[in-house]
Scaffold this motif. Structure first.
Motif, PDB file in Angstrom:
ATOM      1  N   ARG A   8      -2.908   6.291   8.704  1.00  0.00           N
ATOM      2  CA  ARG A   8      -3.324   5.179   9.578  1.00  0.00           C
ATOM      3  C   ARG A   8      -2.154   4.266   9.943  1.00  0.00           C
ATOM      4  O   ARG A   8      -2.299   3.385  10.779  1.00  0.00           O
ATOM      5  CB  ARG A   8      -4.377   4.319   8.872  1.00  0.00           C
ATOM      6  CG  ARG A   8      -5.724   4.977   8.783  1.00  0.00           C
ATOM      7  CD  ARG A   8      -6.779   3.968   8.337  1.00  0.00           C
ATOM      8  NE  ARG A   8      -8.069   4.622   8.276  1.00  0.00           N
ATOM      9  CZ  ARG A   8      -8.469   5.338   7.242  1.00  0.00           C
ATOM     10  NH1 ARG A   8      -7.694   5.463   6.195  1.00  0.00           N
ATOM     11  NH2 ARG A   8      -9.639   5.918   7.263  1.00  0.00           N
ATOM     12  N   ILE A   9      -1.029   4.494   9.285  1.00  0.00           N
ATOM     13  CA  ILE A   9       0.088   3.562   9.420  1.00  0.00           C
ATOM     14  C   ILE A   9       0.668   3.546  10.844  1.00  0.00           C
ATOM     15  O   ILE A   9       0.782   4.588  11.477  1.00  0.00           O
ATOM     16  CB  ILE A   9       1.174   3.923   8.367  1.00  0.00           C
ATOM     17  CG1 ILE A   9       2.023   2.719   8.043  1.00  0.00           C
ATOM     18  CG2 ILE A   9       2.035   5.072   8.741  1.00  0.00           C
ATOM     19  CD1 ILE A   9       1.474   1.963   6.927  1.00  0.00           C
TER      20      ILE A   9
ATOM     21  N   VAL B 191      -7.669  -1.784   6.527  1.00  0.00           N
ATOM     22  CA  VAL B 191      -8.657  -1.217   5.606  1.00  0.00           C
ATOM     23  C   VAL B 191      -8.709  -2.001   4.285  1.00  0.00           C
ATOM     24  O   VAL B 191      -9.758  -2.441   3.856  1.00  0.00           O
ATOM     25  CB  VAL B 191      -8.374   0.289   5.341  1.00  0.00           C
ATOM     26  CG1 VAL B 191      -9.267   0.824   4.229  1.00  0.00           C
ATOM     27  CG2 VAL B 191      -8.605   1.093   6.612  1.00  0.00           C
ATOM     28  N   ASN B 192      -7.551  -2.150   3.632  1.00  0.00           N
ATOM     29  CA  ASN B 192      -7.539  -2.893   2.362  1.00  0.00           C
ATOM     30  C   ASN B 192      -6.934  -4.286   2.501  1.00  0.00           C
ATOM     31  O   ASN B 192      -6.948  -5.061   1.555  1.00  0.00           O
ATOM     32  CB  ASN B 192      -6.757  -2.109   1.306  1.00  0.00           C
ATOM     33  CG  ASN B 192      -7.531  -0.895   0.848  1.00  0.00           C
ATOM     34  OD1 ASN B 192      -8.741  -0.963   0.657  1.00  0.00           O
ATOM     35  ND2 ASN B 192      -6.851   0.220   0.716  1.00  0.00           N
TER      36      ASN B 192
ATOM     37  N   MET C 281       0.421  -4.781   3.582  1.00  0.00           N
ATOM     38  CA  MET C 281      -0.543  -3.692   3.728  1.00  0.00           C
ATOM     39  C   MET C 281      -0.395  -3.003   5.077  1.00  0.00           C
ATOM     40  O   MET C 281      -0.174  -3.649   6.103  1.00  0.00           O
ATOM     41  CB  MET C 281      -1.974  -4.247   3.594  1.00  0.00           C
ATOM     42  CG  MET C 281      -2.188  -5.065   2.328  1.00  0.00           C
ATOM     43  SD  MET C 281      -1.874  -4.130   0.804  1.00  0.00           S
ATOM     44  CE  MET C 281      -3.233  -2.980   0.861  1.00  0.00           C
TER      45      MET C 281
ATOM     46  N   CYS D 176      -2.582  -1.370   6.998  1.00  0.00           N
ATOM     47  CA  CYS D 176      -3.613  -1.544   8.030  1.00  0.00           C
ATOM     48  C   CYS D 176      -4.697  -2.464   7.489  1.00  0.00           C
ATOM     49  O   CYS D 176      -4.623  -2.932   6.363  1.00  0.00           O
ATOM     50  CB  CYS D 176      -4.185  -0.192   8.457  1.00  0.00           C
ATOM     51  SG  CYS D 176      -5.346   0.478   7.263  1.00  0.00           S
TER      52      CYS D 176
ATOM     53  N   CYS E 176       0.844  -1.200   0.000  1.00  0.00           N
ATOM     54  CA  CYS E 176       0.000   0.000   0.000  1.00  0.00           C
ATOM     55  C   CYS E 176       0.882   1.254   0.000  1.00  0.00           C
ATOM     56  O   CYS E 176       2.050   1.203   0.382  1.00  0.00           O
ATOM     57  CB  CYS E 176      -0.966  -0.032   1.174  1.00  0.00           C
ATOM     58  SG  CYS E 176      -0.270   0.591   2.713  1.00  0.00           S
ATOM     59  N   PRO E 177       0.321   2.398  -0.419  1.00  0.00           N
ATOM     60  CA  PRO E 177       1.129   3.624  -0.495  1.00  0.00           C
ATOM     61  C   PRO E 177       1.380   4.252   0.877  1.00  0.00           C
ATOM     62  O   PRO E 177       2.154   5.218   0.969  1.00  0.00           O
ATOM     63  CB  PRO E 177       0.285   4.550  -1.363  1.00  0.00           C
ATOM     64  CG  PRO E 177      -1.111   4.084  -1.168  1.00  0.00           C
ATOM     65  CD  PRO E 177      -1.037   2.611  -0.944  1.00  0.00           C
ATOM     66  N   THR E 178       0.768   3.718   1.917  1.00  0.00           N
ATOM     67  CA  THR E 178       0.782   4.228   3.308  1.00  0.00           C
ATOM     68  C   THR E 178      -0.008   5.540   3.435  1.00  0.00           C
ATOM     69  O   THR E 178      -0.171   6.262   2.456  1.00  0.00           O
ATOM     70  CB  THR E 178       2.208   4.459   3.898  1.00  0.00           C
ATOM     71  OG1 THR E 178       2.748   5.656   3.366  1.00  0.00           O
ATOM     72  CG2 THR E 178       3.123   3.280   3.659  1.00  0.00           C
ATOM     73  N   CYS E 179      -0.491   5.780   4.626  1.00  0.00           N
ATOM     74  CA  CYS E 179      -1.221   7.018   4.905  1.00  0.00           C
ATOM     75  C   CYS E 179      -1.180   7.245   6.420  1.00  0.00           C
ATOM     76  O   CYS E 179      -0.438   6.560   7.135  1.00  0.00           O
ATOM     77  CB  CYS E 179      -2.662   6.939   4.408  1.00  0.00           C
ATOM     78  SG  CYS E 179      -3.699   5.833   5.383  1.00  0.00           S
TER      79      CYS E 179
HETATM   80  S1  SF4 Z   1      -5.612   2.820   4.630  1.00  0.00           S
HETATM   81 FE1  SF4 Z   1      -4.244   1.240   5.443  1.00  0.00          FE
HETATM   82  S2  SF4 Z   1      -3.828  -0.027   3.628  1.00  0.00           S
HETATM   83 FE2  SF4 Z   1      -4.637   1.925   2.857  1.00  0.00          FE
HETATM   84  S3  SF4 Z   1      -2.876   3.238   2.517  1.00  0.00           S
HETATM   85 FE3  SF4 Z   1      -3.546   3.657   4.589  1.00  0.00          FE
HETATM   86  S4  SF4 Z   1      -2.288   2.268   5.828  1.00  0.00           S
HETATM   87 FE4  SF4 Z   1      -2.189   1.514   3.748  1.00  0.00          FE
END
Ligand code: SF4
Length: 357
Positions: free
Chosen positions: A269-270, A301-302, A297, A299, A264-267
């Motif tokens: 939530r990491i 979420v995906n 991944m 988290c 995942c590209p990270t965000c």
């Molecule tokens: S929501 Fe979760 S899986 Fe999606 S980019 Fe953010 S950390 Fe990664």
């Protein structure tokens, strides 16, 4: 995606065109007369999955080194010849599997005919090259600059000349550093012949920018069904060219090499250092070749969806992750151990697959 029907050409024992998979090539950047350094690089390219290697022969000394290189190379070798028919003849005597010629910079039909006759006698394939930087004067005058149409016209002109002297064991490369010009030239040429095409965006640039440019140019051509062999041209270690070529081909489902990693590209939530985890996994799996998808991944979420699609992976959370396999959770692992545990599980999977084979 329907691949263009082309005739087969063999470079050594490697088939290009017809029903063969798209062949990956690269080129050494050592001094060819430095035989040991050149062979060391050829071996590294081979390990990375390169199937045909080209070496420059700008001088007689380089051409004379070819016989030893050909003898010890694990894959077919093509000599890259410009300007000098004399060097071409020396290269042909070395046992080389193919030569690359740009007729535009030899521009002597008598000499080109002699080279082709020698290639025919020795069963050596030719790559007929047309480059925007060495287009014939008459076409530059006609079109004003190297347009896609001008490049295609040059390639068709020389292809007809090759065939008129009874030589058909060749493929064509039409290269320009401009992506649209390149696509147009290859598209026009492909619509008029069944000659196999070697495609690439020449002088694409350094690793990052050059990979993007190559992926766009080659991706569009390949999606149109055009391209029997590829070289990604980068200002970088040629091994990177091979890796990028496979990534392009893999993303279109045309070839597969190594292990496919989905991350995942990270965000915001990491909660783990995901870029490091992915980098470490990639490093540890360097050279592994297994037809599996690994999802890493950040988290949940995906992760749930990807876990279902992937063969194996990590769904990370608070300084830990769930290791899953074939859609099922295997165990919880801490951030410190997640790379090793994932790699261990992948190797176990490999052993099981090998055991079953
Ligand atoms: S929501 Fe979760 S899986 Fe999606 S980019 Fe953010 S950390 Fe990664």
């Amino acid at each position: 995606m329907i691949r263009r029907k082309t005739r087969a050409v063999y470079v050594g024992d490697i088939k290009i065109g017809d029903d063969a998979p798209v062949v990956v090539q690269s080129m050494t950047d050592t001094k060819t007369h430095d035989i040991e350094s050149t062979l060391e690089q050829i071996n590294r390219l081979y390990q990375a999955g390169c199937e045909i290697v080209r070496v420059a022969a700008p001088t007689e000394k380089d051409a004379l080194a070819l016989s030893e290189i050909v003898k010890r190379s694990p894959m077919p070798v093509i000599a890259d010849i410009h300007f000098s028919p004399r060097i071409a003849f020396t290269a042909l005597e070395s046992g080389i599997h193919g030569i690359r010629l740009n007729p535009g910079n030899i521009n002597d039909k008598g000499k080109i005919r002699e080279i082709l006759q020698e290639c025919k006698k020795r069963n050596i394939a030719v790559r007929l090259g047309v480059n925007s930087g060495s287009l014939e004067e008459r076409l530059l005058e006609k079109y004003g600059y190297p347009t896609g149409e001008a490049l295609a016209e040059s390639a068709l002109y020389w292809s007809e000349f090759f065939e008129s002297v009874g030589f058909t064991n060749f493929k064509v490369s039409i290269k320009g550093s401009d992506v649209l010009q390149n696509i147009e030239a290859n598209r026009i040429f492909a619509s008029k012949t069944d000659i196999p095409l070697h495609i690439g965006i020449t002088e694409a640039g350094p690793l990052g920018k050059g990979s993007v440019k190559s992926a766009v140019g080659l991706g569009i051509l390949l999606y149109m069904g055009i391209g029997d062999t590829v070289r990604v041209s980068l200002t970088a270690d040629p091994v990177e060219e091979v890796k990028v070529a496979y990534q392009i081909l893999q993303s279109l489902g045309l070839r597969r090499k190594g292990i496919e990693i989905i991350s995942c590209p990270t965000c915001g939530r990491i909660e783990v250092d995901l870029p490091k985890v992915v980098k470490d996994v990639e490093e540890k799996l360097e050279g592994e070749d297994l037809p599996i998808k690994v999802a890493i991944m950040g988290c949940v979420v995906n992760a749930i969806g990807e876990a279902r699609e992937a063969d194996i992976g990590l769904a990370c959370g608070n300084k830990s992750a769930i290791l899953f396999r074939e859609g099922q959770p295997v165990k919880r692992v801490s951030e410190e151990e997640m790379v090793d545990q994932l790699v261990k599980e992948i190797r176990r999977m490999k052993e099981e697959k090998n055991g079953r084979a």
